[in-house]
Write an enzyme that holds these catalytic residues in place. Structure first.
Site, PDB file in Angstrom:
ATOM      1  N   CYS A  71       0.836  -1.200   0.000  1.00  0.00           N
ATOM      2  CA  CYS A  71       0.000   0.000   0.000  1.00  0.00           C
ATOM      3  C   CYS A  71       0.875   1.256   0.000  1.00  0.00           C
ATOM      4  CB  CYS A  71      -0.899  -0.006   1.222  1.00  0.00           C
ATOM      5  SG  CYS A  71      -1.945   1.470   1.339  1.00  0.00           S
ATOM      6  N   CYS A 163      -7.595   1.507  -1.069  1.00  0.00           N
ATOM      7  CA  CYS A 163      -7.363   0.580   0.041  1.00  0.00           C
ATOM      8  C   CYS A 163      -7.479  -0.872  -0.425  1.00  0.00           C
ATOM      9  CB  CYS A 163      -8.369   0.846   1.167  1.00  0.00           C
ATOM     10  SG  CYS A 163      -8.166  -0.256   2.583  1.00  0.00           S
ATOM     11  N   ASP A 386     -20.231 -12.138  23.248  1.00  0.00           N
ATOM     12  CA  ASP A 386     -19.547 -11.454  22.147  1.00  0.00           C
ATOM     13  C   ASP A 386     -19.734  -9.953  22.331  1.00  0.00           C
ATOM     14  OD1 ASP A 386     -18.227 -10.858  19.824  1.00  0.00           O
ATOM     15  OD2 ASP A 386     -19.811 -11.520  18.476  1.00  0.00           O
ATOM     16  N   CYS A 413     -13.054  -9.203  20.179  1.00  0.00           N
ATOM     17  CA  CYS A 413     -12.332  -8.535  19.093  1.00  0.00           C
ATOM     18  C   CYS A 413     -11.245  -7.608  19.643  1.00  0.00           C
ATOM     19  CB  CYS A 413     -13.298  -7.758  18.206  1.00  0.00           C
ATOM     20  SG  CYS A 413     -14.178  -6.439  19.060  1.00  0.00           S
TER      21      CYS A 413
END
Length: 456
Positions: A71, A163, A386, A413
């Protein structure tokens, strides 16, 4: 070592999420973005009892595994962290960082950590959601920009239309949006000055169904119907099913919907799991796993940790649009699933998802987990947790423990939030028996962790 001093250091280790550790004059120094065995010229930005921190000025000697990033804006954009190393090494670093972090938690054994593994993902084109920010190019009276926040800046945004982590349609939509507003002289919302209107552009994508949902977030009320018409003329691979304008006047850099206008279509999209064939409705502000390529892989780990589900009662707390609970119900006979989620639109979608997939034995409740768990009368065999990135509110944990479920599966996460919550579960009579990482966020510093806790 003094604040603002420029020094030369070598990175000796790495700490989650991507903090390189060096030592200077016997003191530990945290260098964000540093890789093991890099030799760096750094500037000390913080010094004190709570830790010493430095920022990278120049790489004097690259790490042995370092490669040229694919990138062109890597290092400028605040999105990716690991474009400059091979993906297999990134997986190795992530698994190692999670192991080291959890080893510091009393009650997590080395035996369990030795068996920790990580499941990799395709590392390009996997994101089904991007939140672009409007900003400027950093100059006085600078031009309007749209992209990812520049590292270390509150107002500058760097063009991320190329991206590599998302579908190419995202870049076309972002580019067309920026061109449209630049031509009209409209400016971004400057939170300090209170001037301007444009805040964010959020794009969501149902990859398997090929549906796009676009949300322009602005301050103040304006008519953006002409902008919507421009987007509908774009030559895209996917189909735009909804264009929305959300008004947010808060000074916080967050999307707090005060008014939501549908400019075209609807405020939700549908996604389908490629392998199981299950279909899900995802509302505008509803949670859905960002990596559509790995959702089923993650859910298979949860199902594996849960074990035999036939005739079991399962609580799916922080259930979002109900995807985990419905997936588990779809794999079991006569299982009873109860999902709880604070966002009412997500619960509405969860109920519709149950109808879409023919799951009658699933109940969804709208409300805050810390309050709802006190009202549930059933005794669950298995609890799925979660939570959002911040983890579970401490006040909710005693009520979760009171259910005395045989198994609790914590899906995180943000591993640091998991580590913060974990001692309460261990003190409450649970032991960690299995851990597996699933890389839902390739090239970034984040990684998903699935942990099985069993009642002693």
């Amino acid at each position: 070592m003094k604040k603002h001093e420029i020094i030369e250091v070598e990175i000796e280790d790495i700490r989650f999420p991507n903090i390189g550790l060096a030592y200077f004059e016997g003191a530990e120094l945290e260098v964000k973005g540093g890789l093991p065995k890099q030799r760096l010229l750094v500037r000390v930005v913080k010094k004190g009892k709570k830790g010493n921190k430095a920022s990278i000025m120049r790489v004097l000697r690259p790490a042995p595994q370092e490669i040229a990033p694919a990138c062109p804006i890597f290092g400028i954009c605040g999105g990716c962290s690991f474009q400059n190393i091979p993906y297999d090494y990134e997986l190795e670093l992530k698994a190692d960082m999670v192991k080291k972090m959890l080893l510091d938690v009393d009650g997590v054994t080395e035996r369990v950590l030795d068996n920790l593994d990580i499941i990799g993902s395709p590392n390009g084109g996997y994101r089904n959601k991007m939140e672009y920010s409007f900003g400027d190019d950093g100059n006085i009276d600078g031009e309007l920009t749209l992209g990812m926040r520049k590292k270390g800046s509150f107002y500058e945004a760097v063009d991320a239309s190329g991206c590599l982590l998302c579908h190419r349609d995202f870049g076309k939509i972002a580019h067309a949006t920026l061109s449209y507003f630049k031509e009209r002289g409209e400016m971004f919302f400057h939170r300090k000055r209170g001037a301007g209107t444009l805040r964010h552009l959020v794009i969501r994508h149902g990859a398997v169904k090929g549906e796009l949902l676009i949300n322009l977030v602005t301050a103040g009320e304006n008519d953006y119907s002409e902008w919507a018409k421009v987007l509908l003329l774009l030559p895209l691979q996917s189909n735009i099913v909804g264009i929305i304008n959300t008004t947010t006047n808060s000074v916080a850099d967050a999307i707090i919907p005060e008014e939501v206008k549908i400019l075209h279509g609807r405020d939700y999209y549908y996604e389908k799991f490629a392998k199981s064939g299950m279909t899900y409705k995802v509302p505008l502000f509803g949670f859905f796993q960002t990596n559509h390529l790995m959702v089923e892989s993650l859910y298979k780990v949860i199902a594996e940790f849960a074990g035999e589900l036939d005739n079991k009662t399962i609580f799916d707390l922080y259930c979002g649009a109900g995807t985990i609970g419905l997936y588990l119900a779809n794999t079991a006979k006569n299982a009873k699933v109860v999902g709880v989620e604070i966002i009412e639109a997500a619960i509405t979608a969860a109920k519709e998802n149950a109808d879409l997939n023919g799951d009658a034995a699933v109940e969804f409740i709208a409300g805050d987990v810390k309050n709802i768990v006190k009202e549930l009368a059933q005794a669950p065999d298995i609890i799925i947790l979660d939570p959002p990135r911040e983890g579970i509110v401490p006040k909710a944990i005693p009520h979760i423990l009171a259910f005395d479920a045989q198994k609790i599966i914590y899906v995180s996460c943000k591993p640091t939030s998991l580590a913060a919550n974990l001692p309460a579960f261990i003190d409450g009579g649970y032991t960690v028996t299995k851990i597996r990482c699933v890389d839902m966020f390739p090239r970034t510093a984040n990684v998903e962790v699935v942990m099985l806790l069993e009642k002693i």
